[in-house]
Design an enzyme around this catalytic site. Sequence first.
Site, PDB file in Angstrom:
ATOM      1  N   GLY A 203     -29.710  35.660  85.427  1.00 10.72           N
ATOM      2  CA  GLY A 203     -29.933  35.378  83.498  1.00 10.72           C
ATOM      3  C   GLY A 203     -31.504  36.956  83.381  1.00 10.72           C
TER       4      GLY A 203
ATOM      5  N   ALA B 259     -34.216  36.951  82.835  1.00  5.83           N
ATOM      6  CA  ALA B 259     -35.296  37.184  84.119  1.00  5.83           C
ATOM      7  C   ALA B 259     -34.608  37.556  85.352  1.00  5.83           C
ATOM      8  CB  ALA B 259     -35.835  35.456  84.485  1.00  5.83           C
TER       9      ALA B 259
ATOM     10  N   SER C 161     -28.243  30.709  80.757  1.00  2.27           N
ATOM     11  CA  SER C 161     -28.455  30.580  78.683  1.00  2.27           C
ATOM     12  C   SER C 161     -28.505  31.973  78.159  1.00  2.27           C
ATOM     13  CB  SER C 161     -29.950  29.896  78.998  1.00  2.27           C
ATOM     14  OG  SER C 161     -28.739  28.180  79.325  1.00  2.27           O
TER      15      SER C 161
ATOM     16  N   TYR D 168     -27.151  34.483  78.534  1.00 10.98           N
ATOM     17  CA  TYR D 168     -25.451  35.212  77.616  1.00 10.98           C
ATOM     18  C   TYR D 168     -25.501  34.953  76.217  1.00 10.98           C
ATOM     19  CZ  TYR D 168     -21.068  37.158  77.556  1.00 10.98           C
ATOM     20  OH  TYR D 168     -20.197  38.268  76.751  1.00 10.98           O
TER      21      TYR D 168
ATOM     22  N   ALA E  41     -28.057  33.133  73.932  1.00 11.99           N
ATOM     23  CA  ALA E  41     -28.968  33.351  72.966  1.00 11.99           C
ATOM     24  C   ALA E  41     -28.112  33.441  71.910  1.00 11.99           C
ATOM     25  CB  ALA E  41     -30.501  34.420  74.118  1.00 11.99           C
ATOM     26  N   GLN E  42     -29.127  33.320  70.569  1.00 10.77           N
ATOM     27  CA  GLN E  42     -28.070  33.822  69.209  1.00 10.77           C
ATOM     28  C   GLN E  42     -29.795  34.851  68.649  1.00 10.77           C
ATOM     29  OE1 GLN E  42     -26.644  30.713  67.615  1.00 10.77           O
ATOM     30  NE2 GLN E  42     -24.688  30.280  69.250  1.00 10.77           N
TER      31      GLN E  42
ATOM     32  N   GLY F 272     -33.030  35.375  69.027  1.00 13.49           N
ATOM     33  CA  GLY F 272     -33.183  36.475  69.291  1.00 13.49           C
ATOM     34  C   GLY F 272     -34.766  36.265  70.015  1.00 13.49           C
TER      35      GLY F 272
ATOM     36  N   GLU G  62     -38.021  32.406  62.408  1.00 13.14           N
ATOM     37  CA  GLU G  62     -37.484  30.709  62.685  1.00 13.14           C
ATOM     38  C   GLU G  62     -38.147  30.023  62.711  1.00 13.14           C
ATOM     39  OE1 GLU G  62     -35.629  31.424  67.160  1.00 13.14           O
ATOM     40  OE2 GLU G  62     -34.044  32.497  66.288  1.00 13.14           O
TER      41      GLU G  62
ATOM     42  N   HIS H 184     -33.034  21.354  70.861  1.00 18.32           N
ATOM     43  CA  HIS H 184     -32.669  21.991  69.912  1.00 18.32           C
ATOM     44  C   HIS H 184     -32.166  21.547  68.403  1.00 18.32           C
ATOM     45  CE1 HIS H 184     -31.063  25.283  67.231  1.00 18.32           C
ATOM     46  NE2 HIS H 184     -31.296  26.332  67.657  1.00 18.32           N
TER      47      HIS H 184
ATOM     48  N   ARG I 122     -39.205  22.601  66.248  1.00 19.24           N
ATOM     49  CA  ARG I 122     -37.652  22.591  66.781  1.00 19.24           C
ATOM     50  C   ARG I 122     -38.165  21.101  67.223  1.00 19.24           C
ATOM     51  NH1 ARG I 122     -35.426  25.880  70.363  1.00 19.24           N
ATOM     52  NH2 ARG I 122     -34.750  27.764  68.794  1.00 19.24           N
TER      53      ARG I 122
ATOM     54  N   HIS J  77     -31.058  21.491  74.701  1.00 19.49           N
ATOM     55  CA  HIS J  77     -31.540  22.758  75.091  1.00 19.49           C
ATOM     56  C   HIS J  77     -32.759  23.951  75.663  1.00 19.49           C
ATOM     57  CE1 HIS J  77     -31.268  26.735  72.511  1.00 19.49           C
ATOM     58  NE2 HIS J  77     -32.432  27.066  72.642  1.00 19.49           N
TER      59      HIS J  77
ATOM     60  N   ARG K 197     -41.688  23.792  72.926  1.00 18.56           N
ATOM     61  CA  ARG K 197     -41.498  25.766  73.202  1.00 18.56           C
ATOM     62  C   ARG K 197     -41.534  26.266  71.543  1.00 18.56           C
ATOM     63  NH1 ARG K 197     -37.078  29.240  73.049  1.00 18.56           N
ATOM     64  NH2 ARG K 197     -35.252  27.121  73.602  1.00 18.56           N
TER      65      ARG K 197
ATOM     66  N   SER L  51     -38.672  32.323  74.338  1.00 18.48           N
ATOM     67  CA  SER L  51     -38.425  31.810  76.124  1.00 18.48           C
ATOM     68  C   SER L  51     -37.930  33.234  76.865  1.00 18.48           C
ATOM     69  CB  SER L  51     -37.252  30.796  75.663  1.00 18.48           C
ATOM     70  OG  SER L  51     -36.378  30.936  77.280  1.00 18.48           O
TER      71      SER L  51
HETATM   72  P1  FAD Z   1     -30.143  31.634  82.514  1.00 15.15           P
HETATM   73  O1  FAD Z   1     -30.348  32.775  81.734  1.00 15.15           O
HETATM   74  O2  FAD Z   1     -29.818  30.566  82.460  1.00 15.15           O
HETATM   75  O3  FAD Z   1     -29.827  32.489  84.386  1.00 15.15           O
HETATM   76  C1  FAD Z   1     -29.953  31.661  85.085  1.00 15.15           C
HETATM   77  C2  FAD Z   1     -29.488  32.352  86.397  1.00 15.15           C
HETATM   78  O4  FAD Z   1     -29.592  31.421  87.802  1.00 15.15           O
HETATM   79  C3  FAD Z   1     -27.533  32.613  86.497  1.00 15.15           C
HETATM   80  O5  FAD Z   1     -27.421  33.599  86.112  1.00 15.15           O
HETATM   81  C4  FAD Z   1     -27.292  30.952  87.627  1.00 15.15           C
HETATM   82  O6  FAD Z   1     -25.836  31.975  87.688  1.00 15.15           O
HETATM   83  C5  FAD Z   1     -27.945  32.087  88.403  1.00 15.15           C
HETATM   84  N1  FAD Z   1     -28.771  30.427  89.274  1.00 15.15           N
HETATM   85  C6  FAD Z   1     -28.351  29.115  88.738  1.00 15.15           C
HETATM   86  N2  FAD Z   1     -28.314  28.073  90.340  1.00 15.15           N
HETATM   87  C7  FAD Z   1     -28.112  29.122  91.246  1.00 15.15           C
HETATM   88  C8  FAD Z   1     -27.740  28.320  91.972  1.00 15.15           C
HETATM   89  N3  FAD Z   1     -27.878  27.701  92.741  1.00 15.15           N
HETATM   90  N4  FAD Z   1     -27.385  29.797  93.096  1.00 15.15           N
HETATM   91  C9  FAD Z   1     -27.061  31.043  92.208  1.00 15.15           C
HETATM   92  N5  FAD Z   1     -27.203  30.948  91.037  1.00 15.15           N
HETATM   93  C10 FAD Z   1     -28.214  30.342  90.266  1.00 15.15           C
HETATM   94  N6  FAD Z   1     -34.508  31.673  74.348  1.00 15.15           N
HETATM   95  C11 FAD Z   1     -34.843  32.438  73.190  1.00 15.15           C
HETATM   96  O7  FAD Z   1     -36.091  32.525  73.469  1.00 15.15           O
HETATM   97  N7  FAD Z   1     -34.020  33.420  72.172  1.00 15.15           N
HETATM   98  C12 FAD Z   1     -33.118  32.825  71.715  1.00 15.15           C
HETATM   99  O8  FAD Z   1     -32.161  33.489  70.320  1.00 15.15           O
HETATM  100  C13 FAD Z   1     -32.525  31.456  72.689  1.00 15.15           C
HETATM  101  N8  FAD Z   1     -31.165  31.286  72.390  1.00 15.15           N
HETATM  102  C14 FAD Z   1     -30.419  30.475  73.025  1.00 15.15           C
HETATM  103  C15 FAD Z   1     -29.335  29.654  72.944  1.00 15.15           C
HETATM  104  C16 FAD Z   1     -28.361  29.179  74.149  1.00 15.15           C
HETATM  105  C17 FAD Z   1     -26.648  28.794  73.584  1.00 15.15           C
HETATM  106  C18 FAD Z   1     -29.468  28.375  74.459  1.00 15.15           C
HETATM  107  C19 FAD Z   1     -28.377  27.579  75.129  1.00 15.15           C
HETATM  108  C20 FAD Z   1     -30.598  28.866  74.728  1.00 15.15           C
HETATM  109  C21 FAD Z   1     -31.283  29.783  74.211  1.00 15.15           C
HETATM  110  N9  FAD Z   1     -32.165  30.439  74.145  1.00 15.15           N
HETATM  111  C22 FAD Z   1     -33.095  31.261  73.318  1.00 15.15           C
HETATM  112  C23 FAD Z   1     -32.916  30.239  75.531  1.00 15.15           C
HETATM  113  C24 FAD Z   1     -32.758  30.847  76.381  1.00 15.15           C
HETATM  114  O9  FAD Z   1     -31.112  31.668  76.128  1.00 15.15           O
HETATM  115  C25 FAD Z   1     -32.652  30.919  78.113  1.00 15.15           C
HETATM  116  O10 FAD Z   1     -34.021  29.965  78.085  1.00 15.15           O
HETATM  117  C26 FAD Z   1     -33.123  31.998  78.520  1.00 15.15           C
HETATM  118  O11 FAD Z   1     -32.063  33.172  78.840  1.00 15.15           O
HETATM  119  C27 FAD Z   1     -33.526  31.756  80.419  1.00 15.15           C
HETATM  120  O12 FAD Z   1     -33.088  32.939  80.995  1.00 15.15           O
HETATM  121  P2  FAD Z   1     -33.462  32.401  82.406  1.00 15.15           P
HETATM  122  O13 FAD Z   1     -32.817  34.414  83.355  1.00 15.15           O
HETATM  123  O14 FAD Z   1     -34.420  32.123  83.125  1.00 15.15           O
HETATM  124  O15 FAD Z   1     -31.689  32.095  83.219  1.00 15.15           O
HETATM  125  C1  SIN Z   2     -31.921  29.775  68.725  1.00 12.73           C
HETATM  126  O1  SIN Z   2     -31.316  31.012  68.243  1.00 12.73           O
HETATM  127  O2  SIN Z   2     -31.646  28.478  67.806  1.00 12.73           O
HETATM  128  C2  SIN Z   2     -32.256  29.888  69.702  1.00 12.73           C
HETATM  129  C3  SIN Z   2     -33.706  30.155  70.010  1.00 12.73           C
HETATM  130  C4  SIN Z   2     -34.318  29.595  71.288  1.00 12.73           C
HETATM  131  O3  SIN Z   2     -34.191  28.438  71.836  1.00 12.73           O
HETATM  132  O4  SIN Z   2     -35.057  30.000  70.964  1.00 12.73           O
END
Ligand code: FAD
Ligand code: SIN
Length: 537
Positions: free
Chosen positions: A15, A17, A43, A45, A47-48, A50, A120, A241, A287, A348, A383, A388
Amino acid sequence: MQTAFDYDITIIGSGAAGLTLALTLPTHFRITLLSKGNLSTGSSYYAQGGIAAVLNDCEDDNEKHIHDTLVAGSGLCHCDTVQHIIKHGKQAIEWLINQGVPFTRNNTQHNTYPYHLTQEGGHSARRIIHAADATGRAISDTLINKVKNAPNIKVLEHHVAVDLITRKATDSPSQCLGVYALNTVTGNVITLKSGYTVLATGGASKAYLFTSNADGASGDGIAMAWRAGCRVANMEFNQFHPTCLYHPNAKSFLISEAVRGEGGKLLRPDGTRFMPEYDHRAELAPRDIVARAIDHEMKRLGADCLYLDISHQSAEFILSHFPTIYQRCLGYGIDITQQPIPVVPAAHYTCGGIVVDLEGRTDIQHLYSIGESTCTGLHGANRLASNSLLECLVSAQTAARAIETSFKQRDTCSAIIPDWDDSQVIDADENVVIAHNWDELRRFMWDYVGIVRTTKRLHRAAHRISLLQSEIDEFYSNFRITGDLIELRNLALVSELIIRCALERKESRGLHYTLDYPFTSDKAKDTVLAPGTVLPL
Ligand code: FAD
Ligand code: SIN
């Protein structure tokens, strides 16, 4: 066939991170990057809205962003973390722009900042940089392309990390030596030995029946870290959410908070507004407040959903700012330029997680964690929207510097790591058990550990989780592992941790609201659980 590999750094998760870390670490490191699906699984991918950051210094400043974050976090944010992340926000966004992320340009706002900034809930200024309503896709596509072309990064898609490999010498802390991972295409379990291992595995909102998260948000990293001996904190703060699309065929589709930021109004089925009755910030309250108000109105009216109306904006505005949402809703017969959108709240975001320091270090040597899998103290009890992705970026870049420094001083490990042994297990004959337990767990978590809780409901959930866990453990010991079984085992453990934390908190604060303790106590305290010290539920 080779089943053991040796890397400098293993990053579990692709993701925002994990990708940022992989691209920020010096290129002399031999890195492997694992994803349980393809690289865009997770998640990030989806994210909407920003990323929140102070970018237009003429109209905003870090102090305001810090203040908004602390207010949303209901007294539980860690000030050092909040300051660190917010102070490094602008730099992180500039890094993304330099990588080529196509953020939406500013054509309309009368200020000098070249990118459009949206608004937001809980933010006192326009500070959300975005790529229309598909910010996550723009970031992921750009960074994935870079990762795939980086010669020092070995990508392992469709590999599910099963458990961390640790060793404990007398009188010294545990050390992480790597991870076992299941190749879900071949069914083989490989051994990944590495100097440093980083959990960037995202959150656990799949514990709930209704969620905005894609499949795979099963808290694997949190569960693996707990089993390996790391502390976990604040798991009771699961964010709901307020607005996910309500339609029988729509699974996990979010209606961005930016819709409310651009003037969208929440309506009852009879067309009346209700948010001003709950909070002076109305639709732009944080939220937790909006989700609880919707939940309350739905229960009071016996309504299946409420409505979000953006049709006061011109069709041109809606199509340019919310093209993904417009198209998706139209696919279900809802023209959002003309009609209100049926919405319900859904799980969420996991505010709690693995306890880490500012640089992402866990309780185990050579094991780091970044992103949604962690509890850094940024989010406190709730949050703030769009903080995030900001945390993912800044924490990854901070961890990259820390890993680079400590890598030079680390003790190298010559330990022989045994390969995964599945000689005593057989293929499962009744996979229906997994599917059944998965559904049951997510339903009782929604009903008993949801937006409004009571001690009685939490005890009911605790009882059920214990029964489920004993069945799952039996299954796990007797049958060959599969991706679904690994996720179910982790989801059950993470649900146990959510229930435990919720039972420990004898107050209502932020996202944790219980009818038995409706007040917020004067003193804010994290709920920290340590493995080996918890009693049976
Ligand atoms: P993720 O992006 O969830 O990635 C996790 C990764 O870990 C994936 O690649 C997965 O395959 C891998 N993984 C997990 N378990 C394993 C395992 N056991 N073995 C191997 N791989 C594993 N936040 C914002 O700040 N702004 C936004 O606009 C926003 N919009 C959002 C919209 C939606 C629909 C959602 C669901 C969330 C949104 N958020 C938003 C929250 C934010 O997107 C997430 O908190 C953030 O992207 C998390 O990133 P991450 O890299 O920690 O994890
Ligand atoms: C959203 O676009 O409402 C998601 C934003 C977020 O989870 O931070």
